[in-house]
Design a protein around this motif. Sequence first.
Motif, mmCIF file in Angstrom:
data_model
loop_
_atom_site.group_PDB
_atom_site.id
_atom_site.type_symbol
_atom_site.label_atom_id
_atom_site.label_comp_id
_atom_site.label_asym_id
_atom_site.label_seq_id
_atom_site.Cartn_x
_atom_site.Cartn_y
_atom_site.Cartn_z
ATOM 1 N N ALA A 1 0.728 -1.191 -0.075
ATOM 2 C CA ALA A 1 0.140 0.229 0.039
ATOM 3 C C ALA A 1 0.923 1.392 -0.006
ATOM 4 O O ALA A 1 1.941 1.336 0.855
ATOM 5 C CB ALA A 1 -0.916 0.012 1.290
ATOM 6 N N TYR A 2 0.427 2.120 -0.760
ATOM 7 C CA TYR A 2 0.934 3.503 -0.744
ATOM 8 C C TYR A 2 2.449 3.716 -1.451
ATOM 9 O O TYR A 2 2.834 4.510 -2.285
ATOM 10 C CB TYR A 2 0.740 4.230 0.516
ATOM 11 N N PHE A 3 3.505 2.945 -0.674
ATOM 12 C CA PHE A 3 4.737 3.216 -1.060
ATOM 13 C C PHE A 3 5.543 2.056 -0.262
ATOM 14 O O PHE A 3 5.003 1.092 0.110
ATOM 15 C CB PHE A 3 5.370 4.442 -0.232
ATOM 16 N N ARG A 4 6.992 1.962 -0.582
ATOM 17 C CA ARG A 4 7.726 0.975 0.032
ATOM 18 C C ARG A 4 8.684 1.525 0.861
ATOM 19 O O ARG A 4 9.277 2.775 0.655
ATOM 20 C CB ARG A 4 8.604 0.250 -1.126
ATOM 21 N N ILE A 5 9.083 0.923 1.988
ATOM 22 C CA ILE A 5 9.935 1.315 3.126
ATOM 23 C C ILE A 5 10.865 0.128 3.401
ATOM 24 O O ILE A 5 10.273 -0.986 3.536
ATOM 25 C CB ILE A 5 9.180 2.140 3.868
ATOM 26 N N GLY A 6 12.113 0.452 3.697
ATOM 27 C CA GLY A 6 12.887 -0.710 4.174
ATOM 28 C C GLY A 6 14.199 -0.142 4.625
ATOM 29 O O GLY A 6 14.372 1.133 4.473
ATOM 30 N N VAL A 7 14.995 -0.810 5.005
ATOM 31 C CA VAL A 7 16.324 -0.608 5.485
ATOM 32 C C VAL A 7 17.264 -1.181 4.176
ATOM 33 O O VAL A 7 17.324 -2.325 3.903
ATOM 34 C CB VAL A 7 16.779 -1.220 6.812
ATOM 35 N N ASP A 8 18.139 -0.167 3.837
ATOM 36 C CA ASP A 8 19.142 -0.585 2.789
ATOM 37 C C ASP A 8 20.326 -0.131 2.834
ATOM 38 O O ASP A 8 20.569 0.663 3.767
ATOM 39 C CB ASP A 8 18.628 -0.176 1.404
ATOM 40 N N VAL A 9 21.370 -0.738 1.988
ATOM 41 C CA VAL A 9 22.749 0.033 2.275
ATOM 42 C C VAL A 9 22.610 1.315 1.963
ATOM 43 O O VAL A 9 22.128 1.605 0.823
ATOM 44 C CB VAL A 9 23.764 -0.819 1.527
ATOM 45 N N ASP A 10 23.288 2.373 2.771
ATOM 46 C CA ASP A 10 23.450 3.833 2.044
ATOM 47 C C ASP A 10 24.314 3.809 0.904
ATOM 48 O O ASP A 10 25.475 3.527 0.807
ATOM 49 C CB ASP A 10 23.678 4.634 3.188
ATOM 50 N N GLU A 11 23.675 4.299 -0.306
ATOM 51 C CA GLU A 11 24.366 3.999 -1.523
ATOM 52 C C GLU A 11 25.479 5.286 -1.612
ATOM 53 O O GLU A 11 26.457 4.942 -2.525
ATOM 54 C CB GLU A 11 23.527 4.200 -2.842
ATOM 55 N N LYS A 12 25.598 6.104 -0.873
ATOM 56 C CA LYS A 12 26.573 7.278 -0.872
ATOM 57 C C LYS A 12 27.616 6.977 0.648
ATOM 58 O O LYS A 12 28.396 7.721 0.760
ATOM 59 C CB LYS A 12 26.099 8.543 -0.964
ATOM 60 N N ASN A 13 27.243 5.949 1.188
ATOM 61 C CA ASN A 13 28.055 5.531 2.380
ATOM 62 C C ASN A 13 27.932 3.986 2.562
ATOM 63 O O ASN A 13 27.000 3.854 3.447
ATOM 64 C CB ASN A 13 27.678 6.609 3.661
ATOM 65 N N SER A 14 28.305 3.314 1.764
ATOM 66 C CA SER A 14 28.289 1.941 1.809
ATOM 67 C C SER A 14 28.857 1.219 3.054
ATOM 68 O O SER A 14 28.601 0.052 3.304
ATOM 69 C CB SER A 14 28.824 1.309 0.568
ATOM 70 N N THR A 15 29.056 1.964 4.053
ATOM 71 C CA THR A 15 29.642 1.178 5.505
ATOM 72 C C THR A 15 28.514 1.169 6.408
ATOM 73 O O THR A 15 28.564 0.731 7.666
ATOM 74 C CB THR A 15 30.810 1.915 5.954
ATOM 75 N N GLN A 16 27.496 1.623 6.038
ATOM 76 C CA GLN A 16 26.154 1.844 7.101
ATOM 77 C C GLN A 16 24.960 1.723 6.137
ATOM 78 O O GLN A 16 24.655 1.970 5.054
ATOM 79 C CB GLN A 16 26.118 3.187 7.730
ATOM 80 N N TYR A 17 23.830 1.361 7.052
ATOM 81 C CA TYR A 17 22.325 1.260 6.605
ATOM 82 C C TYR A 17 21.710 2.285 6.915
ATOM 83 O O TYR A 17 22.050 3.333 7.536
ATOM 84 C CB TYR A 17 21.720 0.091 7.180
ATOM 85 N N VAL A 18 20.675 2.572 5.991
ATOM 86 C CA VAL A 18 19.703 3.724 6.025
ATOM 87 C C VAL A 18 18.280 3.292 5.686
ATOM 88 O O VAL A 18 18.191 2.177 5.037
ATOM 89 C CB VAL A 18 20.036 4.731 4.896
#
Length: 703
Positions: free
Chosen positions: A176-193
């Motif tokens: 519904a409405y949109f997608r949300i989740g935790v992924d690798v930060d594409e401009k700081n690949s040492t952390q999740y966002v």
Amino acid sequence: MKTSILLPRLAAAAGLLALAGCASTTPASTASTTPAAATPPPAAAPEVRGLSIDVADIDRSVSPCEDFFQFAGGAWLKANPIPSYASSWGPRNLLQDRNQALMRSILEAAAANTGATMGSNAQKVGDFYATAMDTVAIERDGLRPLRPELERLLLIKDKTGLIVGLARQKILQTGAYFRIGVDVDEKNSTQYVVGLNQGGLTLPNRDYYLKDDERSKRIREAYRTYLRNTFGQLGDNEATAQQNAAVVERLEMRLAKASRTPVELRDPQSNYNKMTVAAAAKRYPALDLPRLLAAMQLGAAQELVVGQPAFFDELNKLVKAEPLADQKTYLRWHLVRSVSGALPKAYVDEAFRFQQVLGGAKTQQVRWKRMLAATDAYLGEAFGQLYVDKAFSPRAKAKALEMVANVKESMADHIRSNTWMSPATKEEALKKLNALRVKIGYPDVWKDYSQLVITRGSYLTNLLAARAWETRDNLRHLGQPIDRNEWGMTPPTVNAYYNPPMNEIVFPAGYLQPPFFNPDADDAVNYGAIGGVMGHEMTHGFDDQGRQYDAAGNLRDWWTKEDNDEFNRRAAIVGTQYDAFSPLDSVHVNGKLTMGENLADFAGLTIVYGALQKQLQKTYGDKPRPKIDGFTPEQRFFLAWAQLRRTNIRPEALRQQILTDPHSPGQYRTIGPLMNMPEFYQAFGCQPGQKMVRAEGERAKIW
């Protein structure tokens, strides 16, 4: 594109291959298609039978230099019509069938083992599949297992309750409405966002709502029927069902108009928009992001990456302005739609009738195959452990790793010898290649399902429990170190992918089976088949999307302006070539949508051909290279490439593929790269003026 862990079981990556092929082997003479100049003299080369290529599938009435797709597999295409339950059919489907037969035996044994230790993977897999196959209980239960979730929606009284209810829908993956989740930060690949992306549509993408051609209108009318009939099954009277169907379509139309096109979604830079939670909450106040995140146990998040800010601008307006009752109707639809496969037969049949219009299948796939797929989707690594014990040997894994190493070495050679790339960019490219991680077969560390409760009670209850567990398994990553052991596909999957932020290529055990991969087959076949996949996935790191990520997986521009411009110029030639391919009247391949996959096919096949030549030199040195089934190694290489992409496809499915799929149709994935390869011309003695030969100034070459 990277593997998304917004929905791990539905991991979508740029490396996902379209249809491939398979066969057995019989001998035949091919003297008329084998030029003496392409290989050592035939008299000096012994001729033997081989594995994995079936020469009986070749259509010898067609010249390989006029249409290699038909030459390599035309006889197979004629002899293998699409089954009534499928929208397309190719050798990949046959491999899936063989895999499914093994998987079914594993699942039926697990389901029969009622004495399995409670909490063990065997118990969970067995109970999940057993309840999925218990249609008597499913019919008897009706909507009862879904009532608690439906009642949650009924109890929503205000916009605060709506946000809490929406958070629950996100946990249950209703779409519904949109997608949300935790992924690798594409401009700081040492952390999740935390990432937010557009969604909320039932039809495949925005174009299905907005195009006015007759087929689009027919699909929308079938969709309205699907909506009305499903609301009727939920208990709405005819007038109410009609009204509710109109509500859902109206809200989805608003979302569709605000959505980016499939081509626009291929731009990783424009889809990366980081903002603080406070800033996002100010921009989208109606979404009450602090409350939403807290309800999803993401309250610690300080930042978000919003994929498509304009979409969320419109969603914010929608949530603020649309009547609460209408939004509850929309949420009810997506809840029911998302679990229709676990509901009584009437719901399943209604969903299938709509899918028939979309994809053209004549009959529904048998239940055990659908429930096997569901078990793999929701308990993939628990089930996968049982699968790999029977399906993937250490010897096969060692051979696959050796091949990847050879392909990687060939890629390095092509980078070093590249004539248009500057030394600085070459250095960065080699750095990225050297940092590439390779995953073969199955995870080194398996997922822990100890917190997931599966019982013999209700299939729908098990399904919702598995979804909630999977979502929480994803969300727990926030604030944790990057988990480099995680996979985006399950071990039995017949597919592969490249993940840019992790800079890794992944090949599940399900794909590493004959005829895609056979450790007993000759090198030419293995390199043309699974080697082509390896080269494809590896060069995704250097396609129009993947090249924007550096060795560490960060979205960073490491190209000089001159190299960037030259790459784009060369890529544009590929786009123009594919734009010209037309499988149906007035329907053309979208060269921009399919750009990444086409570039990976082009570059990957070139790289792997070089790897094969290295391997043949190691094996034979200056000795004559044997023909097998009458074909030289080079010819078998190209035949393996083509035979694994043979595909019969219904017109409805072909139109849908061209609108939504970043992969070109199988016939063009087969011939597109070959039409630009002098190595192919030489192997089959093709001459200028023949259809498979492009003039030198019109050829595309990236690496």
